[in-house]
Design a protein around this motif. Structure first.
Motif, PDB file in Angstrom:
ATOM      1  N   VAL A  41      19.879  29.450  68.395  1.00  0.00           N
ATOM      2  CA  VAL A  41      20.157  29.601  69.822  1.00  0.00           C
ATOM      3  C   VAL A  41      21.376  30.490  70.051  1.00  0.00           C
ATOM      4  O   VAL A  41      21.344  31.422  70.873  1.00  0.00           O
ATOM      5  N   VAL A  42      22.455  30.213  69.317  1.00  0.00           N
ATOM      6  CA  VAL A  42      23.694  30.978  69.512  1.00  0.00           C
ATOM      7  C   VAL A  42      23.500  32.434  69.113  1.00  0.00           C
ATOM      8  O   VAL A  42      23.956  33.356  69.816  1.00  0.00           O
ATOM      9  N   TYR A  43      22.818  32.675  68.012  1.00  0.00           N
ATOM     10  CA  TYR A  43      22.608  34.068  67.581  1.00  0.00           C
ATOM     11  C   TYR A  43      21.728  34.818  68.573  1.00  0.00           C
ATOM     12  O   TYR A  43      21.972  35.995  68.870  1.00  0.00           O
ATOM     13  N   THR A  44      20.708  34.123  69.092  1.00  0.00           N
ATOM     14  CA  THR A  44      19.821  34.758  70.073  1.00  0.00           C
ATOM     15  C   THR A  44      20.589  35.153  71.329  1.00  0.00           C
ATOM     16  O   THR A  44      20.357  36.224  71.902  1.00  0.00           O
ATOM     17  N   LEU A  45      21.519  34.305  71.757  1.00  0.00           N
ATOM     18  CA  LEU A  45      22.258  34.554  72.995  1.00  0.00           C
ATOM     19  C   LEU A  45      23.408  35.535  72.819  1.00  0.00           C
ATOM     20  O   LEU A  45      23.717  36.310  73.735  1.00  0.00           O
ATOM     21  N   THR A  46      24.061  35.497  71.633  1.00  0.00           N
ATOM     22  CA  THR A  46      25.289  36.278  71.461  1.00  0.00           C
ATOM     23  C   THR A  46      25.180  37.425  70.468  1.00  0.00           C
ATOM     24  O   THR A  46      25.978  38.369  70.543  1.00  0.00           O
ATOM     25  N   GLN A  47      24.255  37.332  69.528  1.00  0.00           N
ATOM     26  CA  GLN A  47      24.154  38.310  68.434  1.00  0.00           C
ATOM     27  C   GLN A  47      25.464  38.390  67.643  1.00  0.00           C
ATOM     28  O   GLN A  47      25.745  39.401  66.989  1.00  0.00           O
ATOM     29  N   SER A  48      26.251  37.330  67.712  1.00  0.00           N
ATOM     30  CA  SER A  48      27.550  37.292  67.034  1.00  0.00           C
ATOM     31  C   SER A  48      27.445  36.499  65.740  1.00  0.00           C
ATOM     32  O   SER A  48      27.032  35.334  65.749  1.00  0.00           O
ATOM     33  N   LEU A  49      27.832  37.143  64.638  1.00  0.00           N
ATOM     34  CA  LEU A  49      27.810  36.470  63.345  1.00  0.00           C
ATOM     35  C   LEU A  49      28.763  35.281  63.325  1.00  0.00           C
ATOM     36  O   LEU A  49      28.397  34.171  62.923  1.00  0.00           O
ATOM     37  N   TRP A  50      29.994  35.501  63.795  1.00  0.00           N
ATOM     38  CA  TRP A  50      31.007  34.453  63.728  1.00  0.00           C
ATOM     39  C   TRP A  50      30.615  33.219  64.536  1.00  0.00           C
ATOM     40  O   TRP A  50      30.655  32.094  64.039  1.00  0.00           O
ATOM     41  N   TRP A  51      30.233  33.434  65.788  1.00  0.00           N
ATOM     42  CA  TRP A  51      29.850  32.294  66.615  1.00  0.00           C
ATOM     43  C   TRP A  51      28.611  31.594  66.063  1.00  0.00           C
ATOM     44  O   TRP A  51      28.494  30.366  66.124  1.00  0.00           O
ATOM     45  N   SER A  52      27.709  32.357  65.501  1.00  0.00           N
ATOM     46  CA  SER A  52      26.448  31.790  65.019  1.00  0.00           C
ATOM     47  C   SER A  52      26.622  30.886  63.810  1.00  0.00           C
ATOM     48  O   SER A  52      25.860  29.930  63.633  1.00  0.00           O
ATOM     49  N   VAL A  53      27.615  31.178  62.975  1.00  0.00           N
ATOM     50  CA  VAL A  53      27.810  30.352  61.778  1.00  0.00           C
ATOM     51  C   VAL A  53      28.885  29.288  61.972  1.00  0.00           C
ATOM     52  O   VAL A  53      28.872  28.250  61.298  1.00  0.00           O
ATOM     53  N   LEU A  54      29.818  29.542  62.901  1.00  0.00           N
ATOM     54  CA  LEU A  54      30.900  28.568  63.098  1.00  0.00           C
ATOM     55  C   LEU A  54      30.492  27.406  63.998  1.00  0.00           C
ATOM     56  O   LEU A  54      30.977  26.286  63.824  1.00  0.00           O
ATOM     57  N   THR A  55      29.609  27.659  64.959  1.00  0.00           N
ATOM     58  CA  THR A  55      29.187  26.545  65.825  1.00  0.00           C
ATOM     59  C   THR A  55      28.367  25.492  65.056  1.00  0.00           C
ATOM     60  O   THR A  55      28.583  24.292  65.260  1.00  0.00           O
ATOM     61  N   PRO A  56      27.456  25.871  64.140  1.00  0.00           N
ATOM     62  CA  PRO A  56      26.795  24.848  63.327  1.00  0.00           C
ATOM     63  C   PRO A  56      27.783  24.104  62.433  1.00  0.00           C
ATOM     64  O   PRO A  56      27.625  22.900  62.185  1.00  0.00           O
ATOM     65  N   LEU A  57      28.821  24.826  61.976  1.00  0.00           N
ATOM     66  CA  LEU A  57      29.840  24.190  61.148  1.00  0.00           C
ATOM     67  C   LEU A  57      30.594  23.133  61.943  1.00  0.00           C
ATOM     68  O   LEU A  57      30.859  22.023  61.446  1.00  0.00           O
ATOM     69  N   ALA A  58      30.914  23.447  63.195  1.00  0.00           N
ATOM     70  CA  ALA A  58      31.591  22.479  64.059  1.00  0.00           C
ATOM     71  C   ALA A  58      30.695  21.272  64.316  1.00  0.00           C
ATOM     72  O   ALA A  58      31.161  20.124  64.339  1.00  0.00           O
ATOM     73  N   ALA A  59      29.403  21.519  64.506  1.00  0.00           N
ATOM     74  CA  ALA A  59      28.465  20.413  64.731  1.00  0.00           C
ATOM     75  C   ALA A  59      28.393  19.506  63.510  1.00  0.00           C
ATOM     76  O   ALA A  59      28.366  18.273  63.630  1.00  0.00           O
ATOM     77  N   SER A  60      28.376  20.096  62.305  1.00  0.00           N
ATOM     78  CA  SER A  60      28.319  19.304  61.075  1.00  0.00           C
ATOM     79  C   SER A  60      29.581  18.457  60.917  1.00  0.00           C
ATOM     80  O   SER A  60      29.513  17.316  60.463  1.00  0.00           O
ATOM     81  N   ALA A  61      30.724  19.029  61.287  1.00  0.00           N
ATOM     82  CA  ALA A  61      31.968  18.257  61.235  1.00  0.00           C
ATOM     83  C   ALA A  61      31.935  17.116  62.242  1.00  0.00           C
ATOM     84  O   ALA A  61      32.422  16.006  61.970  1.00  0.00           O
TER      85      ALA A  61
END
Length: 225
Positions: A50-70
Motif C-alpha cells: 500500500v505504501v509503495y503504491t501510494l508513495t513510490q518511496s523506498l524508505w517509507w515502504s520498508v520502514l512502515t512495515p518495520l514499525a508495524a512489526s515493532a
C-alpha cells in the motif's frame, strides 16, 4: 522467514496426532498462529504494498512495515503474550529492509524471502536422496515414530506430502523470481504475489499435508510392514 517452514511445522497439528482422530480446521488455524499470527504475517507485506503504491518511496515502504512489526512486539508485551513469533517476524522484516535500503532497490525487500524458498526447496529435494522425505522425518519426531520409513504406507504418504512442500516453494520461485528480475517496475506485482503465495498457500499446503499423514496414523496403520 514468514514463507518457509518457519515455526508453523514445529507447532503444527502433527504434534497432536491421535490415532482415529478427525482433522479439524481449528487445529490448522492454530498451527498458523491463530488470528494474531495470520495478521502479524500478512500485515507487513500489505503495508509495504500500500505504501509503495501510494508513495513510490523506498524508505517509507520498508520502514512502515518495520514499525508495524515493532508494534506487534509491544502489543504482545502489553498483553503478556509470548513475543517470540513477533520477534522472529521483526528480524525478518528488519533484514529485508536493510538489504533494500543498502542496495537502493525496492525489489530487494523480497530477496531474502526468495533465498529462503530456494534453500528450503533444495533441502526438501535433497531429503529424497537419503530416502528420508523431510515431512516424514518431522512427523516421525513429533509423534515419536522412528520407524515410519519402514512402513510402506507412511513412507509413501510422507513422500507425497514432501512433494507438496517442494511444489509450494517451487511455485513461489517460478512466479516471484521473474518479477524480481524485472526490477522496480514489477515491485507491486511482486509484493502482491508474495502476499497471495504466503500464508494462504502455506496454510493450504499444511492442511493437505496433515490430511495425508493423519490418514496413516490410525490404529489400522499402526504396525509397520
Amino acid at each position: 522467514m514468514s514463507d518457509a517452514f518457519r515455526s508453523g511445522l514445529a507447532r503444527s497439528p502433527f504434534a497432536s496426532i491421535e490415532p482415529g482422530a478427525t482433522p479439524t480446521g481449528k487445529d490448522v488455524w492454530a498451527a498458523l498462529g491463530g488470528k494474531r499470527g495470520v495478521v502479524e504475517s500478512l500485515l507487513p507485506g500489505l503495508i509495504f504494498l500500500v505504501v509503495y503504491t501510494l508513495t513510490q518511496s523506498l524508505w517509507w515502504s520498508v520502514l512502515t512495515p518495520l514499525a508495524a512489526s515493532a508494534a506487534f512486539i509491544l502489543a504482545r508485551l502489553f498483553r503478556k503474550s509470548p513475543i517470540q513469533p513477533a520477534l522472529i517476524g521483526l528480524v525478518g522484516v528488519a533484514l529485508s529492509a536493510f538489504v533494500a535500503i543498502v542496495s537502493g532497490r525496492p525489489e530487494n525487500n523480497f530477496v531474502l524471502g526468495l533465498w529462503v524458498n530456494a534453500i528450503s526447496l533444495v533441502v526438501i529435494v535433497g531429503s529424497f536422496a537419503f530416502r528420508r522425505p523431510i515431512i516424514g522425518v518431522i512427523a516421525g519426531i513429533l509423534v515419536n515414530d522412528d520407524q515410519w520409513h519402514h512402513n510402506r504406507a507412511r513412507f509413501a504418504m510422507a513422500s507425497v506430502a514432501t512433494l507438496l512442500w517442494a511444489a509450494m516453494f517451487g511455485l513461489r520461485l517460478l512466479v516471484q523470481v521473474p518479477l524480481y528480475l524485472a526490477g522496480e517496475p514489477a515491485v507491486q506485482a511482486l509484493a502482491t504475489a508474495k502476499l497471495v503465495m504466503g500464508i494462504p498457500l502455506y496454510g493450504l499446503t499444511l492442511w493437505l499435508t496433515w490430511l495425508l499423514l493423519r490418514a496413516v496414523y490410525r490404529p489400522h496403520a499402526a504396525s509397520p510392514e
